[in-house]
Each structure stands twice: as C-alpha cells, then as structure tokens.
Design a protein around this motif. Structure first.
Motif: not given
Length: 223
Positions: A15-17, A20-21, A25-28, A48-51
């Motif tokens: 979840a942390l990974v 960070r992604v 990076s949107f494509p990643d 995840v939305n916050h990041f």
C-alpha cells in the motif's frame, strides 16, 4: 535486470508503494492497477487520492479526477483566480494546497500574493536555487492557464512594467542596457550576480509572462 517482487511484500508495504507511485507517475500507477486484482484494489483506495498528482496525467487522456488533494486544489485555484476572476475562491483553494506543502502552488501562491497584495510572507519558504527550479517547472506545465483576465490583473501588469521593471535594469548590482525580457539574456548578463531584489523582480516578471494574454505579450516585447 530482475523485477522487484512487490507481490511478495506484506500488504501494508504494498500500500505504501502504491501511494508513492501515485504521487510520482500516472502511467506507473495504472501499470500497477493492471498487474492484478489486489494491486487494483490498493490503487483505488480513497487514501491514494491524497497522493495523486493530476499534473502527471497525460493530456491526451482528456480527464481530470475530482480528488480533493493538493494538485487538484492547485489547478482549481489557478483556474478560478486567473480565468474566472473568482479571486476569493481561487485564492482559498491555492492556500489550502500551499499549506499542504505542494511546491507548485507554494510558488504560484507566493507570486500571486506579492502581485496583488504586496505580501512577501511565502517568499521565505524558498531559497534562490529552489525558486528558480520550481519556477521553471511551473512555467513549463501551463496547466489551467487562462487567456481571459480581469482589468485588475492588467492594471497590475502595467504597474509592474512602469514602476518595477526600470529598477531591475538600472540596479547597480549588474546594470544592463538591453530591455528584452528573455530569460537567457537576463541570466547571461545578470546571472548569479544579481541582488535579491532583482532576483525576485525577474521571477515576478517571468510569472506575469505566463499568465498574461497574448495581445499583451505582443505589445510588450521590449520594455
């Protein structure tokens, strides 16, 4: 080069990974979503939305997720303030994103505060090196920049040209004779030798140039 075995990590690390992604990076991020059902579920969590950084969304996708995170607050703030002339609402959006530490909007908020209200409080958050880097990044993105501006904005632009710019060229730190407001020319003749006052005048001028209407650009190629 072998692949990183992300699925072998504990779920909380996965979840942390993903978080960070999402910020990098949107494509990643979409690559992770397509990896398997468990990754898709992690990528779609509301946290995840916050990041999520919408500035990394490829423009060809023609989409803007309505997430309440710093990057969307930034884009809404710029659009409301500079395009729709809703200054109170736009400035409030930008401040929320700036106070969350989103560096794109800290720069934009600082410049807007100085231009409209002579407030330099947020300048203290930058070094000369960092503001130069972030300024170039913000100017390169051109997200939500409008071509329609209020009379107040145009008046601020005229005031800047007539009262502030002359001091930039005559300042004794490195006086220059040319009046072409081109970044390479300024950096060639002033560069690192310019004083702090001239440095911030340069940044304000470059910021103005990104938001001004095309007709004004054509009329002010030489100041």
């Amino acid at each position: 080069m072998g692949y990183f075995p992300i699925l072998e990590l504990p779920e909380e690390i996965q979840a942390l990974v993903v978080e960070r992604v999402a910020g990098n990076s949107f494509p990643d991020l979409y690559g992770l979503r397509a990896l398997c059902m468990s990754m898709k579920a992690l990528a779609e969590r509301s946290r995840v939305n916050h990041f999520y950084d919408v500035l990394s969304v490829p423009r060809t996708l023609n989409m803007l997720p309505e997430f309440r995170n710093p990057s969307t607050l930034y884009m809404k703030g710029v659009q409301f303030f500079f395009t729709f002339n809703l200054q109170e609402e736009g400035f409030a959006f930008m401040k929320l994103a700036a106070d969350a530490g989103y560096e794109h909007v800290v720069y934009t908020y600082a410049m807007t505060s100085k231009i409209f209200w002579r407030d330099e409080e947020y300048f203290a958050r930058f070094t000369r090196e960092s503001v130069d880097r972030i300024g170039k990044l913000v100017r390169s993105l051109k997200w939500a920049w409008g071509l329609s501006h209020s009379d107040e904005f145009l008046a601020k632009w005229d005031e800047f040209i007539s009262t502030v710019v002359p001091s930039f060229y005559s300042c004794q730190c490195v006086p220059i004779m040319g009046r072409d407001w081109v970044l390479w020319y300024i950096e060639k003749y002033k560069g690192d030798k310019m004083c702090n006052l001239c440095f911030w005048i340069k940044e304000l001028g470059l910021f103005f140039r990104e938001f001004e209407p095309m007709s004004v650009i054509m009329d002010t190629r030489e100041w």
